[in-house]
Design a protein around this motif. Structure first.
Motif, mmCIF file in Angstrom:
data_model
loop_
_atom_site.group_PDB
_atom_site.id
_atom_site.type_symbol
_atom_site.label_atom_id
_atom_site.label_comp_id
_atom_site.label_asym_id
_atom_site.label_seq_id
_atom_site.Cartn_x
_atom_site.Cartn_y
_atom_site.Cartn_z
ATOM 1 N N SER B 17 1.912 -101.602 -51.926
ATOM 2 C CA SER B 17 0.758 -102.438 -52.225
ATOM 3 C C SER B 17 1.102 -103.885 -51.913
ATOM 4 N N ASN B 18 0.123 -104.654 -51.498
ATOM 5 C CA ASN B 18 0.421 -106.039 -51.156
ATOM 6 C C ASN B 18 -0.660 -107.019 -51.606
ATOM 7 N N GLN B 19 -1.555 -106.551 -52.460
ATOM 8 C CA GLN B 19 -2.563 -107.483 -52.948
ATOM 9 C C GLN B 19 -2.972 -107.122 -54.373
ATOM 10 N N GLY B 20 -3.230 -108.151 -55.161
ATOM 11 C CA GLY B 20 -3.734 -107.933 -56.513
ATOM 12 C C GLY B 20 -2.633 -107.605 -57.505
ATOM 13 N N GLU B 21 -3.060 -107.126 -58.679
ATOM 14 C CA GLU B 21 -2.078 -106.908 -59.733
ATOM 15 C C GLU B 21 -1.135 -105.739 -59.427
ATOM 16 N N ASP B 22 -0.031 -105.697 -60.140
ATOM 17 C CA ASP B 22 1.001 -104.690 -59.934
ATOM 18 C C ASP B 22 0.468 -103.299 -60.331
ATOM 19 N N PRO B 23 0.481 -102.348 -59.391
ATOM 20 C CA PRO B 23 -0.082 -101.024 -59.691
ATOM 21 C C PRO B 23 0.613 -100.308 -60.851
ATOM 22 N N SER B 24 1.919 -100.547 -61.048
ATOM 23 C CA SER B 24 2.630 -99.891 -62.147
ATOM 24 C C SER B 24 2.113 -100.378 -63.495
ATOM 25 N N HIS B 25 1.835 -101.659 -63.527
ATOM 26 C CA HIS B 25 1.282 -102.247 -64.748
ATOM 27 C C HIS B 25 -0.085 -101.627 -65.053
ATOM 28 N N VAL B 26 -0.918 -101.499 -64.003
ATOM 29 C CA VAL B 26 -2.242 -100.901 -64.172
ATOM 30 C C VAL B 26 -2.102 -99.439 -64.616
ATOM 31 N N ALA B 27 -1.145 -98.740 -64.016
ATOM 32 C CA ALA B 27 -0.939 -97.321 -64.349
ATOM 33 C C ALA B 27 -0.601 -97.145 -65.830
ATOM 34 N N THR B 28 0.181 -98.083 -66.361
ATOM 35 C CA THR B 28 0.530 -98.021 -67.781
ATOM 36 C C THR B 28 -0.724 -98.078 -68.639
ATOM 37 N N LEU B 29 -1.619 -98.991 -68.269
ATOM 38 C CA LEU B 29 -2.869 -99.140 -69.025
ATOM 39 C C LEU B 29 -3.737 -97.884 -68.908
ATOM 40 N N ILE B 30 -3.747 -97.305 -67.710
ATOM 41 C CA ILE B 30 -4.559 -96.106 -67.489
ATOM 42 C C ILE B 30 -4.041 -94.949 -68.348
ATOM 43 N N GLU B 32 -2.644 -95.120 -71.089
ATOM 44 C CA GLU B 32 -3.062 -95.374 -72.465
ATOM 45 C C GLU B 32 -4.461 -94.838 -72.752
ATOM 46 N N GLN B 33 -5.272 -94.700 -71.722
ATOM 47 C CA GLN B 33 -6.621 -94.161 -71.898
ATOM 48 C C GLN B 33 -6.627 -92.631 -71.851
ATOM 49 N N GLY B 34 -5.449 -92.038 -71.790
ATOM 50 C CA GLY B 34 -5.387 -90.581 -71.733
ATOM 51 C C GLY B 34 -5.624 -90.020 -70.345
ATOM 52 N N ILE B 35 -5.414 -90.870 -69.333
ATOM 53 C CA ILE B 35 -5.563 -90.406 -67.950
ATOM 54 C C ILE B 35 -4.188 -90.504 -67.291
ATOM 55 N N THR B 36 -3.679 -89.426 -66.726
ATOM 56 C CA THR B 36 -2.381 -89.516 -66.058
ATOM 57 C C THR B 36 -2.566 -89.964 -64.618
ATOM 58 N N VAL B 37 -1.587 -90.692 -64.117
ATOM 59 C CA VAL B 37 -1.632 -91.151 -62.730
ATOM 60 C C VAL B 37 -0.538 -90.438 -61.938
ATOM 61 N N ASN B 38 -0.944 -89.591 -60.996
ATOM 62 C CA ASN B 38 0.003 -88.901 -60.117
ATOM 63 C C ASN B 38 -0.048 -89.548 -58.750
ATOM 64 N N VAL B 39 1.115 -89.607 -58.091
ATOM 65 C CA VAL B 39 1.157 -90.301 -56.806
ATOM 66 C C VAL B 39 1.853 -89.442 -55.753
ATOM 67 N N ILE B 40 1.221 -89.345 -54.585
ATOM 68 C CA ILE B 40 1.872 -88.670 -53.464
ATOM 69 C C ILE B 40 2.063 -89.675 -52.343
ATOM 70 N N GLU B 58 7.246 -93.749 -57.060
ATOM 71 C CA GLU B 58 7.867 -93.177 -58.252
ATOM 72 C C GLU B 58 7.563 -94.014 -59.490
ATOM 73 N N GLU B 59 7.601 -95.314 -59.298
ATOM 74 C CA GLU B 59 7.403 -96.195 -60.445
ATOM 75 C C GLU B 59 5.978 -96.123 -60.976
ATOM 76 N N ILE B 60 5.012 -96.077 -60.061
ATOM 77 C CA ILE B 60 3.610 -96.004 -60.508
ATOM 78 C C ILE B 60 3.420 -94.723 -61.327
ATOM 79 N N ALA B 61 3.940 -93.607 -60.800
ATOM 80 C CA ALA B 61 3.740 -92.323 -61.481
ATOM 81 C C ALA B 61 4.427 -92.299 -62.841
ATOM 82 N N SER B 62 5.635 -92.851 -62.913
ATOM 83 C CA SER B 62 6.321 -92.783 -64.201
ATOM 84 C C SER B 62 5.624 -93.672 -65.232
ATOM 85 N N CYS B 63 5.089 -94.812 -64.790
ATOM 86 C CA CYS B 63 4.315 -95.645 -65.705
ATOM 87 C C CYS B 63 3.008 -94.961 -66.087
#
Lengths: 318, 244
Positions: B17-30, B32-40, B58-63
């Protein structure tokens, strides 16, 4: 490529490793690696001077599901549906990772492809009939094998039987097939769903036979169904086997025992009429084109379908 | 035991990613809403080594409390399914573990039980996996380098819907691409149970060099709360269970 989604690292146990169970305290010594599947690796091991097969995985959940299936088989009396389950336990490595494993009876045998090469194609009929018996018993117990493929089959000796060795894909009927391999999967070929029903295994069985003729497989291209049909007509020249495979692919049989009856009856009929076969052979060799084999195949298949139908009617009458 | 609807975001990307907020940070928030984030993460056919950009995967998914996997395009179909199923199973194991702790005390988890009992519990997890409702929002990176892989992605998604529809529980999918023309994500397929083969789902986009993964994920999270999804759930005959 096997997807590696677990957080625990996959381990490869070298020869001589001692695996000691955390709960039941049995010890197993690794002799060699037999193979690796989507979940877990199978090792040939020795325990109390007996050879056993040990499957170890970092996916504790999937492995435990498999064990449940093997346990269910154990309760089925009279018919051996798979390797006997001997032990289930956890292996704790030096760095404190826990790997679940189970131990089953070790079946020795050879791949179907090698066996057919050595002993001849006619063996395929009796081997398939035996396997269809096992599938019928499995289906009657409410399961579907799922991941039926050449790699999961072995020809064992005394008696000579085609046996499955890995029950990882075995699924309760009516559910989503747990594990499959694209080439053998009717969903991949757009020829049916991935719901666990007996016809799912029968389609895979057709692909097992086809794979014998195409060891490297082939891709589906634009018209998957047509691709398979072409490949069947191209290389499976034995009329009975060709007819059998085509009927399996078209979903003509709803149960394994119907497929077995078809195979058995047509085979017996075929060998009963050697003179007629000879005549047909002469005729086709005179014309000497490959096209002329098709009418012969039609005649045989009409006969055998007729025979099969009359048996079917008879079953319903009595 | 009630598990509610299992909700997942599946991010398919080939780079950083190269624009906007850090996707791992966003994934953590997601998460928290009971939605898992899987990444391929999708590799190029001739790529031997894992490129630096894909370490983010890997980092986005683990967050996001999900699963990650880096693959070549030809393994995409199988991987999309493995990742989805495994993430479902882990969510359900989490639910079961929570119940276990309530019954057996703080320290008890499935893995710590003896194999016999574990088997019985796994049967429950398997049953839940088969019968739970599932909602997957697929978020596909359609930046320039992904263009050649999109037909494979579409096939993998069709295949995923074939598999998931063979379950007893209801499965629904929505497909979004990012970046959109003006928005951070662009809807391709609204919530549906079947992804079919009739049309090419990925429209041609002007390919810019930006990959705003973080903003895209955030936007995807809001899509789960949209009334179109809720309304449709209620009109279907099975009730929508929200509480875990």
């Amino acid at each position: 490529m096997t997807p590696q989604t677990s957080k625990k690292p996959n381990i490869d146990l070298p020869k001589g490793t001692m695996i000691k169970g955390k709960w039941h305290h049995q010890t197993y010594r690794v002799i060699e690696r037999l193979g690796a599947g989507a979940i877990g690796t199978v090792y040939l091991c020795e325990s109390s001077q007996k050879k056993v097969a040990l499957k170890l995985s970092n996916h504790s959940h999937s492995l435990t599901s498999e064990v449940n299936v093997l346990r269910a088989f154990k309760q089925v009396q009279g018919h051996s549906l798979g390797p006997a389950l001997l032990d289930v336990d956890d292996f704790v490595t030096n760095n404190n990772c826990i790997y679940t494993f189970y131990v089953m009876e070790y079946l020795s045998g050879e791949p179907l492809h090698d066996f057919i090469k050595k002993r001849g194609m006619e063996w395929i009929y009796s081997l398939l009939i035996g396997l269809l018996n096992d599938l019928q018993a499995l289906h009657e117990n409410g399961y579907v094998f799922g991941d039926l493929k050449l790699d999961n089959l072995l020809v064992t000796h005394k008696p000579t039987r085609l046996k499955w060795v890995d029950v990882g894909g075995t699924t309760q009927q009516g559910r989503l097939i747990k594990e499959y391999t694209e080439f053998y999967d009717r969903g991949y070929w757009h020829m049916g769903s991935r719901k666990a029903e007996p016809s799912y295994d029968l389609f895979a069985l057709a692909m097992v036979v086809i794979r014998l003729f195409y060891p490297n497989g082939f891709l589906k291209r634009n018209d998957p169904k047509k691709t398979i049909q072409q490949k069947v007509y191209q290389n499976i020249r034995e009329p009975l086997l060709q007819a059998f495979v085509m009927q399996l692919l078209q979903g003509k049989f709803h149960q394994a025992k119907e497929a077995k009856q078809f195979l058995l009856q047509s085979y017996l009929q075929q060998s009963k009429q050697p003179s007629q076969r000879k005549k047909q052979k002469q005729r086709s060799s005179q014309q000497n084109t490959s096209e002329t084999e098709y009418p012969v195949f039609e005649i045989v298949s009409i006969f055998s379908v007729g025979g099969f139908l009359s048996i079917y009617v008879a079953i319903f009458l009595f | 035991m009630k598990t509610g609807t299992i909700k997942q975001i599946l991010l398919i990307t080939d780079g950083c990613s190269n624009q906007g907020e850090d996707p791992s940070h966003v994934a953590t928030l997601i998460a928290e809403q009971g939605i898992t984030v899987n990444v391929i993460g999708v590799l190029e056919d001739d790529q031997r080594e894992q490129p630096v950009g894909l370490q983010e995967v890997e980092e986005i998914a683990s967050c996001g409390q999900g699963i990650s996997q880096i693959v070549y395009p030809q393994a995409l179909s199988q991987t999309v399914q493995t990742v989805t199923k495994q993430a479902m199973s882990e969510t359900l194991q989490g639910v079961v573990n929570k119940e276990l702790k309530q019954i057996l005390g703080e320290k008890q988890t499935i893995e710590e039980l003896p194999p016999e009992q574990r088997g019985e519990i796994m049967e429950v997890v398997d049953d839940l996996g088969e019968t739970s409702d599932l909602e997957v929002l697929v978020l596909v990176d359609t930046s320039a380098s992904m263009t050649s892989k999109l037909p494979t992605v579409q096939e993998a998604l069709m295949d995923l819907s074939v598999s998931m529809n063979a379950r007893m529980g209801r499965s629904r999918f929505a497909v979004y691409q990012f970046p959109g023309r003006k928005e951070s994500i662009h809807s391709l397929i609204d919530w549906t149970s079947q992804i079919d083969s009739i049309s090419t789902i990925f429209s041609k986009l002007s390919s810019s060099g930006i990959t705003p993964t973080g903003p895209a994920l955030k936007e995807a999270m809001y899509e789960f709360a949209k009334p179109s999804l809720r309304r449709r759930s209620h009109t279907d005959d099975s009730p929508d269970i929200e509480e875990a």
